[in-house]
Design a protein around this motif. Structure first.
Motif, PDB file in Angstrom:
ATOM      1  N   ARG A 181       0.744  -1.232   0.076  1.00 58.97           N
ATOM      2  CA  ARG A 181      -0.107   0.031   0.046  1.00 58.97           C
ATOM      3  C   ARG A 181       0.812   1.242   0.073  1.00 58.97           C
ATOM      4  N   ASN A 182       1.973   1.279   0.779  1.00 57.72           N
ATOM      5  CA  ASN A 182       2.832   2.350   0.735  1.00 57.72           C
ATOM      6  C   ASN A 182       3.607   2.747  -0.449  1.00 57.72           C
ATOM      7  N   ILE A 183       3.854   1.538  -1.431  1.00 55.12           N
ATOM      8  CA  ILE A 183       4.536   1.639  -2.639  1.00 55.12           C
ATOM      9  C   ILE A 183       3.663   2.272  -3.459  1.00 55.12           C
ATOM     10  N   LEU A 184       2.307   2.248  -3.261  1.00 53.13           N
ATOM     11  CA  LEU A 184       1.321   2.971  -4.197  1.00 53.13           C
ATOM     12  C   LEU A 184       0.869   4.130  -3.706  1.00 53.13           C
ATOM     13  N   GLY A 185       1.582   4.538  -2.656  1.00 47.05           N
ATOM     14  CA  GLY A 185       1.360   6.200  -2.134  1.00 47.05           C
ATOM     15  C   GLY A 185       0.465   6.144  -0.662  1.00 47.05           C
ATOM     16  N   ALA A 186       0.094   5.255  -0.296  1.00 48.07           N
ATOM     17  CA  ALA A 186      -0.735   5.266   1.010  1.00 48.07           C
ATOM     18  C   ALA A 186      -0.054   5.847   1.941  1.00 48.07           C
ATOM     19  N   ARG A 187       1.212   5.716   2.333  1.00 45.26           N
ATOM     20  CA  ARG A 187       1.647   6.429   3.525  1.00 45.26           C
ATOM     21  C   ARG A 187       1.221   6.227   4.899  1.00 45.26           C
ATOM     22  N   GLU A 188       0.961   4.614   5.074  1.00 49.01           N
ATOM     23  CA  GLU A 188       0.392   4.089   6.244  1.00 49.01           C
ATOM     24  C   GLU A 188       1.491   3.557   6.943  1.00 49.01           C
ATOM     25  N   ALA A 189       1.348   3.848   8.363  1.00 44.77           N
ATOM     26  CA  ALA A 189       2.332   3.447   9.336  1.00 44.77           C
ATOM     27  C   ALA A 189       1.893   2.104   9.619  1.00 44.77           C
ATOM     28  N   PHE A 190       2.780   1.150  10.089  1.00 45.98           N
ATOM     29  CA  PHE A 190       2.470  -0.158  10.440  1.00 45.98           C
ATOM     30  C   PHE A 190       2.311  -0.290  11.727  1.00 45.98           C
ATOM     31  N   VAL A 191       1.094  -0.500  12.398  1.00 45.49           N
ATOM     32  CA  VAL A 191       0.884  -0.365  13.834  1.00 45.49           C
ATOM     33  C   VAL A 191       0.381  -1.510  14.240  1.00 45.49           C
ATOM     34  N   ILE A 192       0.134  -2.491  13.420  1.00 39.45           N
ATOM     35  CA  ILE A 192      -0.319  -3.867  13.956  1.00 39.45           C
ATOM     36  C   ILE A 192       0.403  -4.663  14.846  1.00 39.45           C
ATOM     37  N   PRO A 193      -0.227  -4.921  16.089  1.00 41.01           N
ATOM     38  CA  PRO A 193       0.874  -5.755  17.058  1.00 41.01           C
ATOM     39  C   PRO A 193       1.286  -7.112  16.555  1.00 41.01           C
ATOM     40  N   PRO A 194       2.424  -7.504  16.708  1.00 39.09           N
ATOM     41  CA  PRO A 194       2.826  -8.714  16.404  1.00 39.09           C
ATOM     42  C   PRO A 194       2.031  -9.937  16.827  1.00 39.09           C
ATOM     43  N   PHE A 195       1.524 -10.952  15.946  1.00 36.24           N
ATOM     44  CA  PHE A 195       0.585 -11.899  16.179  1.00 36.24           C
ATOM     45  C   PHE A 195       1.212 -13.169  15.604  1.00 36.24           C
ATOM     46  N   PHE A 196       1.267 -14.249  16.361  1.00 39.81           N
ATOM     47  CA  PHE A 196       1.638 -15.509  15.738  1.00 39.81           C
ATOM     48  C   PHE A 196       1.411 -16.540  16.629  1.00 39.81           C
ATOM     49  N   TRP A 197       1.538 -17.597  16.080  1.00 35.17           N
ATOM     50  CA  TRP A 197       1.077 -19.038  16.748  1.00 35.17           C
ATOM     51  C   TRP A 197       2.096 -20.100  16.559  1.00 35.17           C
ATOM     52  N   SER A 198       2.033 -21.084  17.174  1.00 39.66           N
ATOM     53  CA  SER A 198       2.690 -22.151  17.128  1.00 39.66           C
ATOM     54  C   SER A 198       1.986 -23.531  17.718  1.00 39.66           C
ATOM     55  N   ASN A 199       2.043 -24.730  16.687  1.00 44.00           N
ATOM     56  CA  ASN A 199       1.346 -25.803  16.933  1.00 44.00           C
ATOM     57  C   ASN A 199       2.385 -26.975  17.355  1.00 44.00           C
ATOM     58  N   HIS A 200       2.196 -27.382  18.600  1.00 51.09           N
ATOM     59  CA  HIS A 200       3.008 -28.469  19.169  1.00 51.09           C
ATOM     60  C   HIS A 200       2.069 -29.868  19.188  1.00 51.09           C
ATOM     61  N   PHE A 201       1.866 -30.542  18.276  1.00 49.65           N
ATOM     62  CA  PHE A 201       0.855 -31.715  18.392  1.00 49.65           C
ATOM     63  C   PHE A 201      -0.359 -31.287  18.650  1.00 49.65           C
ATOM     64  N   ASP A 202      -0.998 -31.559  19.729  1.00 46.59           N
ATOM     65  CA  ASP A 202      -2.651 -31.034  20.439  1.00 46.59           C
ATOM     66  C   ASP A 202      -2.410 -29.778  20.957  1.00 46.59           C
ATOM     67  N   LEU A 203      -1.157 -29.180  21.242  1.00 43.46           N
ATOM     68  CA  LEU A 203      -0.972 -27.846  21.977  1.00 43.46           C
ATOM     69  C   LEU A 203      -0.948 -26.793  20.685  1.00 43.46           C
ATOM     70  N   HIS A 204      -1.904 -25.767  20.971  1.00 40.07           N
ATOM     71  CA  HIS A 204      -1.724 -24.541  20.234  1.00 40.07           C
ATOM     72  C   HIS A 204      -1.788 -23.386  21.006  1.00 40.07           C
ATOM     73  N   ILE A 205      -0.566 -22.781  20.597  1.00 35.28           N
ATOM     74  CA  ILE A 205      -0.347 -21.538  21.435  1.00 35.28           C
ATOM     75  C   ILE A 205      -0.375 -20.226  20.466  1.00 35.28           C
ATOM     76  N   ARG A 206      -1.259 -19.323  20.979  1.00 36.57           N
ATOM     77  CA  ARG A 206      -1.464 -18.363  20.175  1.00 36.57           C
ATOM     78  C   ARG A 206      -0.687 -16.990  21.365  1.00 36.57           C
ATOM     79  N   TYR A 207      -0.243 -16.067  20.200  1.00 36.84           N
ATOM     80  CA  TYR A 207       0.623 -15.082  20.957  1.00 36.84           C
ATOM     81  C   TYR A 207       0.360 -13.723  20.328  1.00 36.84           C
ATOM     82  N   VAL A 208      -0.074 -12.587  21.038  1.00 36.29           N
ATOM     83  CA  VAL A 208      -0.021 -11.368  20.491  1.00 36.29           C
ATOM     84  C   VAL A 208       0.631 -10.261  21.304  1.00 36.29           C
TER      85      VAL A 208
END
Length: 132
Positions: free
Chosen positions: A47-74
Motif C-alpha cells: 500500500r505504501n509503494i502505491l502512495g498510501a503512507r500508512e504506518a505499520f501499527v499492527i501488534p505482532p501476532f503469531f502461533w505455534s502448534n505442537h501436536f495437540d497444543l496450540h499456542i497463540r501470542y499477540v
C-alpha cells in the motif's frame, strides 16, 4: 532499520519480514521472525509503494502448534514484564497476560482463540484488555 512506514533510509526502498526492525508503538524498536508478521508487513509495504503512507501499527501476532497444543501470542512482552495466568494451563484452557507496569504488552493463550483475537484488537487500538 525501517521507519513506521517500513521504509529504509533510502526513500522508496522498503523492507518487510525477518529482516525489518521497525518502531512498534507499544514495544519500541523490534524485529519478529514469523510469517504472519512478514505477510502483514508486506501488505502495508504494498500500500505504501502505491502512495498510501500508512504506518505499520499492527501488534505482532503469531502461533505455534505442537501436536495437540496450540499456542497463540499477540504483542511483544519482555523478560521484565509481570505475567499473570488466567485459567488452567494443565487443562489447556488459559491465557497469560504480560504487563509492564499497568499496561498489557502481550497475551499468550492456549484454548482461548477468541480471547486472543480480542487482545489483538485491544492492543492495536491502544485499549485496555482484561482476560475473560
Amino acid at each position: 532499520m525501517v521507519n513506521e512506514f517500513l521504509e529504509t533510509n533510502v526513500p522508496g526502498i522498503f523492507a518487510a519480514g525477518d529482516i525489518a526492525r521497525w518502531p512498534d508503538p507499544r514495544a519500541g524498536r523490534i524485529r519478529v521472525e514469523h510469517w504472519v508478521v512478514a505477510e502483514r508487513q508486506g501488505q502495508t509495504v504494498a500500500r505504501n509503494i502505491l502512495g498510501a503512507r500508512e504506518a505499520f501499527v499492527i501488534p505482532p501476532f503469531f502461533w505455534s502448534n505442537h501436536f495437540d497444543l496450540h499456542i497463540r501470542y499477540v504483542g511483544h512482552g519482555s523478560k521484565d514484564d509481570r505475567a499473570v495466568v488466567s485459567g488452567d494451563l494443565k487443562a489447556k484452557n488459559a491465557s497469560v497476560i504480560f504487563r509492564a507496569r499497568d499496561k498489557v504488552t502481550a497475551v499468550a493463550s492456549v484454548g482461548r482463540d477468541l480471547e486472543n483475537l480480542k487482545a489483538e484488537v485491544a492492543l492495536e487500538r491502544g485499549e485496555e484488555f482484561g482476560a475473560l
